[in-house]
Design a protein around this motif. Structure first.
Motif, PDB file in Angstrom:
ATOM      1  N   VAL A 123      11.918  -8.504  37.079  1.00 31.80           N
ATOM      2  CA  VAL A 123      12.267  -7.524  36.051  1.00 31.80           C
ATOM      3  C   VAL A 123      12.264  -8.168  34.670  1.00 31.80           C
ATOM      4  N   ALA A 124      12.846  -9.353  34.548  1.00 32.98           N
ATOM      5  CA  ALA A 124      12.913 -10.027  33.247  1.00 32.98           C
ATOM      6  C   ALA A 124      11.521 -10.289  32.688  1.00 32.98           C
ATOM      7  N   TYR A 125      10.635 -10.762  33.532  1.00 35.94           N
ATOM      8  CA  TYR A 125       9.278 -11.067  33.074  1.00 35.94           C
ATOM      9  C   TYR A 125       8.548  -9.791  32.668  1.00 35.94           C
ATOM     10  N   GLU A 126       8.726  -8.732  33.442  1.00 29.32           N
ATOM     11  CA  GLU A 126       8.022  -7.487  33.135  1.00 29.32           C
ATOM     12  C   GLU A 126       8.543  -6.843  31.862  1.00 29.32           C
ATOM     13  N   ILE A 127       9.805  -7.038  31.556  1.00 29.13           N
ATOM     14  CA  ILE A 127      10.379  -6.458  30.342  1.00 29.13           C
ATOM     15  C   ILE A 127       9.947  -7.223  29.103  1.00 29.13           C
TER      16      ILE A 127
ATOM     17  N   ILE B  32      15.750 -13.807  27.835  1.00 35.90           N
ATOM     18  CA  ILE B  32      17.053 -14.393  27.512  1.00 35.90           C
ATOM     19  C   ILE B  32      17.364 -14.172  26.030  1.00 35.90           C
ATOM     20  N   SER B  33      16.367 -14.349  25.169  1.00 34.76           N
ATOM     21  CA  SER B  33      16.557 -14.125  23.740  1.00 34.76           C
ATOM     22  C   SER B  33      16.913 -12.665  23.461  1.00 34.76           C
ATOM     23  N   GLU B  34      16.229 -11.746  24.113  1.00 36.07           N
ATOM     24  CA  GLU B  34      16.522 -10.327  23.931  1.00 36.07           C
ATOM     25  C   GLU B  34      17.909  -9.970  24.451  1.00 36.07           C
ATOM     26  N   MET B  35      18.307 -10.580  25.541  1.00 34.23           N
ATOM     27  CA  MET B  35      19.644 -10.320  26.077  1.00 34.23           C
ATOM     28  C   MET B  35      20.729 -10.753  25.102  1.00 34.23           C
TER      29      MET B  35
ATOM     30  N   ALA C 200      20.518 -11.016  21.874  1.00 34.61           N
ATOM     31  CA  ALA C 200      20.522 -10.101  20.732  1.00 34.61           C
ATOM     32  C   ALA C 200      21.181  -8.775  21.102  1.00 34.61           C
ATOM     33  N   PHE C 201      20.916  -8.323  22.339  1.00 30.31           N
ATOM     34  CA  PHE C 201      21.437  -7.026  22.767  1.00 30.31           C
ATOM     35  C   PHE C 201      22.960  -7.043  22.928  1.00 30.31           C
ATOM     36  N   VAL C 202      23.493  -8.091  23.561  1.00 29.59           N
ATOM     37  CA  VAL C 202      24.945  -8.110  23.763  1.00 29.59           C
ATOM     38  C   VAL C 202      25.686  -8.206  22.439  1.00 29.59           C
ATOM     39  N   LYS C 203      25.059  -8.829  21.457  1.00 33.56           N
ATOM     40  CA  LYS C 203      25.687  -8.875  20.130  1.00 33.56           C
ATOM     41  C   LYS C 203      25.784  -7.471  19.548  1.00 33.56           C
ATOM     42  N   LYS C 204      24.757  -6.634  19.796  1.00 35.14           N
ATOM     43  CA  LYS C 204      24.801  -5.248  19.320  1.00 35.14           C
ATOM     44  C   LYS C 204      25.924  -4.460  19.988  1.00 35.14           C
ATOM     45  N   LEU C 205      26.285  -4.855  21.210  1.00 29.83           N
ATOM     46  CA  LEU C 205      27.381  -4.185  21.913  1.00 29.83           C
ATOM     47  C   LEU C 205      28.752  -4.656  21.432  1.00 29.83           C
ATOM     48  N   GLY C 206      28.755  -5.647  20.539  1.00 28.33           N
ATOM     49  CA  GLY C 206      30.019  -6.178  20.033  1.00 28.33           C
ATOM     50  C   GLY C 206      30.550  -7.343  20.831  1.00 28.33           C
ATOM     51  N   CYS C 207      29.708  -7.950  21.649  1.00 30.42           N
ATOM     52  CA  CYS C 207      30.128  -9.092  22.464  1.00 30.42           C
ATOM     53  C   CYS C 207      29.979 -10.374  21.640  1.00 30.42           C
ATOM     54  N   GLU C 208      31.069 -10.815  21.050  1.00 28.34           N
ATOM     55  CA  GLU C 208      31.027 -11.978  20.168  1.00 28.34           C
ATOM     56  C   GLU C 208      31.262 -13.290  20.918  1.00 28.34           C
ATOM     57  N   SER C 209      31.615 -13.208  22.190  1.00 31.05           N
ATOM     58  CA  SER C 209      31.933 -14.421  22.952  1.00 31.05           C
ATOM     59  C   SER C 209      31.093 -14.517  24.213  1.00 31.05           C
ATOM     60  N   THR C 210      29.835 -14.112  24.110  1.00 35.73           N
ATOM     61  CA  THR C 210      28.907 -14.172  25.239  1.00 35.73           C
ATOM     62  C   THR C 210      27.605 -14.818  24.800  1.00 35.73           C
ATOM     63  N   VAL C 211      27.157 -15.798  25.579  1.00 39.79           N
ATOM     64  CA  VAL C 211      25.855 -16.435  25.357  1.00 39.79           C
ATOM     65  C   VAL C 211      25.150 -16.545  26.701  1.00 39.79           C
ATOM     66  N   VAL C 212      23.922 -16.034  26.770  1.00 43.62           N
ATOM     67  CA  VAL C 212      23.110 -16.086  27.983  1.00 43.62           C
ATOM     68  C   VAL C 212      22.137 -17.252  27.873  1.00 43.62           C
ATOM     69  N   LYS C 213      22.061 -18.059  28.939  1.00 47.35           N
ATOM     70  CA  LYS C 213      21.155 -19.210  28.952  1.00 47.35           C
ATOM     71  C   LYS C 213      20.155 -19.174  30.098  1.00 47.35           C
ATOM     72  N   ASN C 214      20.444 -18.400  31.143  1.00 43.10           N
ATOM     73  CA  ASN C 214      19.513 -18.310  32.272  1.00 43.10           C
ATOM     74  C   ASN C 214      19.583 -16.933  32.906  1.00 43.10           C
TER      75      ASN C 214
END
Length: 222
Positions: A49-53, A61-64, A66-80
């Motif tokens: 799914v990740a590759y197809e998106i 991972i970069s898009e994720m 950016a997206f969680v920041k739009k949701l107001g998640c200031e303490s979340t970082v995705v690395k894998n």
């Protein structure tokens, strides 16, 4: 989606992660892949799914992030993509609640989050197979965890995060989201079996809420 070496390469040769056994050359639906991710935590489905998106895993991972920041998640970082422990990847209960509340507005997610199993259709390269959901709070045979009000959720664990659970319960017009992180396996009732405290704590919190919280009319309209 057609499964290729590219979109499954992240986990194809890594046998330490949970997979649904997808094979190069199969064609599968996006809905099946989403169900497989949410219900069974299948990392090969997440890879596809990740590759197809995004066209690449790093791009997703970069898009994720950016997206969680739009949701107001200031303490979340995705690395894998797997959620496995890695330096610099983290989240909080508050941020996870924001993510789940947003995701629940989409029927595809809410249906999968509520499912007790996922069945993958037979293909010319794979047999039909069924995987049970990870959420044991809906299993009435496990009295330590079972709560009839629970109708959706997921549990998982890593070494650093400990035992984790996110569950939704609905009863008598009240709906609650319970999230527990950093649980442990411990024989809390001294019966010789180690219980998952993320689940026992979830049960205690939700039971307390249903026993003690009620809406009351404080002002009547004139």
């Amino acid at each position: 989606i057609k499964i290729t070496d590219k979109n499954i390469s992240l986990i194809k040769y890594d046998y330490t992660v949970k997979t649904a056994g997808y094979k190069v050359g199969e064609s599968v639906s996006k809905r099946e892949l989403i169900n497989c991710i949410i219900v069974y935590s299948a990392n090969d489905a997440a890879s596809i799914v990740a590759y197809e998106i995004s066209g690449s895993f790093d791009g997703f991972i970069s898009e994720m992030n950016a997206f969680v920041k739009k949701l107001g998640c200031e303490s979340t970082v995705v690395k894998n993509l797997t959620g496995f422990d890695i330096d610099g990847q983290y989240t909080t209960v508050s941020d996870m609640a924001k993510i789940i509340k947003y995701a629940m507005t989409y029927p595809a997610f809410s249906e999968a989050f509520s499912a007790t199993e996922v069945t993958l259709k037979q293909t010319d390269l794979n047999s039909q197979r069924t995987f049970s959901a990870t959420n044991r709070m809906r299993n009435s045979t496990i009295s330590d965890y079972y709560l009839s009000a629970v109708n959706a959720g997921k549990q998982t664990s890593t070494e650093k995060a400990g035992e984790c659970a996110a569950v939704i319960a609905s009863q008598d017009g009240y709906t609650y989201l319970s999230i527990v992180m950093k649980g442990r396996l411990e024989d809390i009732d001294r019966d010789g079996v180690k219980e998952n405290t993320a689940l026992t704590d979830s049960k205690r919190m939700l039971s307390w809420a249903y026993d003690n919280i009620r809406y009351r009319v404080v002002v009547s309209p004139s």
